[in-house]
Scaffold this motif. Structure first.
Motif, mmCIF file in Angstrom:
data_model
loop_
_atom_site.group_PDB
_atom_site.id
_atom_site.type_symbol
_atom_site.label_atom_id
_atom_site.label_comp_id
_atom_site.label_asym_id
_atom_site.label_seq_id
_atom_site.Cartn_x
_atom_site.Cartn_y
_atom_site.Cartn_z
ATOM 1 N N ALA A 1 -0.045 10.763 -5.340
ATOM 2 C CA ALA A 1 0.142 9.370 -5.741
ATOM 3 C C ALA A 1 1.469 8.841 -5.205
ATOM 4 C CB ALA A 1 0.104 9.250 -7.263
ATOM 5 N N GLY A 2 1.413 7.677 -4.600
ATOM 6 C CA GLY A 2 2.620 7.073 -4.044
ATOM 7 C C GLY A 2 3.261 6.049 -4.949
ATOM 8 N N ALA B 1 -2.660 -1.573 -8.562
ATOM 9 C CA ALA B 1 -3.906 -2.316 -8.354
ATOM 10 C C ALA B 1 -5.085 -1.435 -7.968
ATOM 11 C CB ALA B 1 -3.692 -3.387 -7.283
ATOM 12 N N GLY B 2 -4.936 -0.106 -7.994
ATOM 13 C CA GLY B 2 -6.051 0.771 -7.708
ATOM 14 C C GLY B 2 -6.021 1.337 -6.300
ATOM 15 N N VAL B 3 -7.098 2.014 -5.949
ATOM 16 C CA VAL B 3 -7.205 2.707 -4.669
ATOM 17 C C VAL B 3 -7.906 1.816 -3.660
ATOM 18 C CG1 VAL B 3 -8.091 4.771 -3.507
ATOM 19 C CG2 VAL B 3 -7.320 4.903 -5.887
ATOM 20 N N PHE C 1 -1.323 -1.058 -4.090
ATOM 21 C CA PHE C 1 -2.538 -0.268 -3.940
ATOM 22 C C PHE C 1 -2.171 1.152 -3.508
ATOM 23 C CE2 PHE C 1 -3.762 -4.649 -3.113
ATOM 24 C CZ PHE C 1 -4.948 -4.791 -3.828
ATOM 25 N N GLN C 2 -2.992 2.112 -3.897
ATOM 26 C CA GLN C 2 -2.880 3.480 -3.412
ATOM 27 C C GLN C 2 -3.739 3.616 -2.158
ATOM 28 O OE1 GLN C 2 -1.207 6.296 -4.484
ATOM 29 N NE2 GLN C 2 -2.138 7.533 -2.884
ATOM 30 N N GLU C 3 -3.211 4.296 -1.126
ATOM 31 C CA GLU C 3 -4.026 4.538 0.059
ATOM 32 C C GLU C 3 -5.265 5.342 -0.321
ATOM 33 O OE1 GLU C 3 -2.845 7.307 3.012
ATOM 34 O OE2 GLU C 3 -1.579 8.474 1.670
ATOM 35 N N VAL D 1 0.876 -1.175 0.000
ATOM 36 C CA VAL D 1 0.000 0.000 0.000
ATOM 37 C C VAL D 1 0.912 1.223 0.000
ATOM 38 C CG1 VAL D 1 -1.756 1.312 1.230
ATOM 39 C CG2 VAL D 1 -1.852 -1.189 1.208
ATOM 40 N N SER D 2 0.767 2.087 -0.995
ATOM 41 C CA SER D 2 1.642 3.250 -1.110
ATOM 42 C C SER D 2 0.901 4.519 -0.722
ATOM 43 C CB SER D 2 2.177 3.383 -2.541
ATOM 44 O OG SER D 2 1.121 3.668 -3.443
ATOM 45 N N GLY D 3 1.676 5.491 -0.227
ATOM 46 C CA GLY D 3 1.088 6.764 0.172
ATOM 47 C C GLY D 3 1.979 7.926 -0.192
#
Length: 351
Positions: free
Chosen positions: A233-234, A243-245, A225-227, A203-205
């Motif tokens: 965008a991370g 993979a989306g939000v 995934f985006q947080e 999970v990226s932030g």
């Protein structure tokens, strides 16, 4: 013998703050009238826009940006953008005008009670005791903005700029070096965890570093995934592993992350939500790890393991320590992959 204004300009040059984003008023006239040719002035028509443009400038060049705001009304109009800059980890130096120091005690027109106006969103708010402390306060704000990854405010009375400067000491270092070394021994538990993971996910932030995170994701061969509600965008959203939000409620979050046994949050809290839904954030059997350089983010995250360190340095070294992945079998590809999801958590039928 010079002036506080001239000494402050030297500080700005030293730190690369030669572009001034502003929507000034009368309390800033003495600072901005007759700017030297090497300082560029950029006018925005609302204080929120001033801070918003400065935020983008700071993020784009990965260095502090400078904004100048009017006293109470100007700072008040900018608070929402200051909060956004803090969430998105944008290093800003914000100079806020104030009435003439010589009659502040009488609370003349445009005197502002400015220290708490932006709440807890600034990483620092400084009101120099003397005019001669202003250059040091601005230099310190540059360092604080980078270290705290957010806006640092300096409130300057309008008469301070013309005060005499004959000081030998600026109360801030000329340069700050921030080494980020992650010992292999400290990473050993995470290396072991990820090496044995059946289906990891990331999970990226806003605090993630794209280059090092792409390398790590490709090394792991896992979805990223985006947080939810991330303003920055991370991870590159055109990357095949994006993979989306993540959904913003616990029930759908558990459903989306249920396929993964290790979830690694990088530069993101565990996990940003909006509506309250009872129950755990992840299903039993899922181990959560957070990597962040934000102490408050680390300390409030419901994680099994937290690393308070530079995400870029940690992810870079982690990629080097992880064993090279072998070719996956068909079952693991199906089980460990995730189709893209939208901001509402819905999964499309096809990519």
């Amino acid at each position: 013998m010079g002036t506080v204004r001239e000494a402050t300009f030297d500080v700005l040059r030293r730190h690369g703050l030669t572009t001034i984003f502003a929507n000034p008023g009368s309390t800033e006239v003495s600072l901005l009238t007759g700017l030297p040719d090497d300082l560029r002035f950029v006018l925005a028509l609302h204080e929120g826009s001033v801070v918003g443009v400065a935020t983008g400038f700071a993020l784009g060049r990965e260095a502090p940006a400078l904004a100048v705001l009017h006293t109470t009304a100007g700072l008040g109009n900018a608070v929402g953008a200051i909060a956004t800059a803090r969430v998105n980890r944008a290093p800003l130096v914000i100079l806020v005008g104030q009435q003439d120091r010589r009659h502040l005690a009488l609370e003349p027109f445009l005197a502002g009670r400015l220290a708490g106006l932006a709440g807890d969103y600034p990483v620092r708010v400084d009101q120099p005791v003397r005019p001669q402390d202003v250059p040091g306060a601005v230099a310190r704000a540059c360092h604080e903005a980078v270290t705290g990854r957010g806006p640092a405010l300096v409130v300057v009375p309008m008469d301070d700029w013309d005060a005499e400067w004959a000081e030998d000491v600026v109360a801030a270092p000329t340069r700050v070096v921030r080494p980020a070394v992650v010992a292999d021994a400290d990473l050993a538990p995470l290396v072991t965890l990820l090496s044995g993971a059946r289906a990891p996910a990331i999970v990226s932030g806003a605090g993630a570093d794209w280059g090092s995170l792409v390398t790590l994701a490709e090394r792991l061969g896992c979805p990223v995934f985006q947080e939810s509600f991330g303003g920055r965008a991370g991870f590159p959203q055109d990357h095949p592993q994006y993979a989306g939000v993540l959904p913003a409620d616990r029930a759908r979050l558990r459903a989306v992350l249920g396929a993964y046994d290790v979830v690694l949050a990088v530069g993101a809290p565990v996990f940003r939500q909006y509506p309250y839904v009872p129950g755990p954030l992840v299903a039993p059997g899922t181990t959560v790890v957070v990597i962040t350089d934000d102490p408050s983010e680390a300390h409030r995250s419901a994680a099994d393991l937290a690393y308070l360190a530079s995400p870029a340095a940690l992810c870079t070294r982690l990629s080097a320590l992880l064993p090279a992945p072998g070719p996956p079998d068909a079952a693991s590809v199906v089980e460990g992959s995730a189709p893209a999801i939208g901001a509402d958590g819905a999964r499309p039928s096809a990519r």
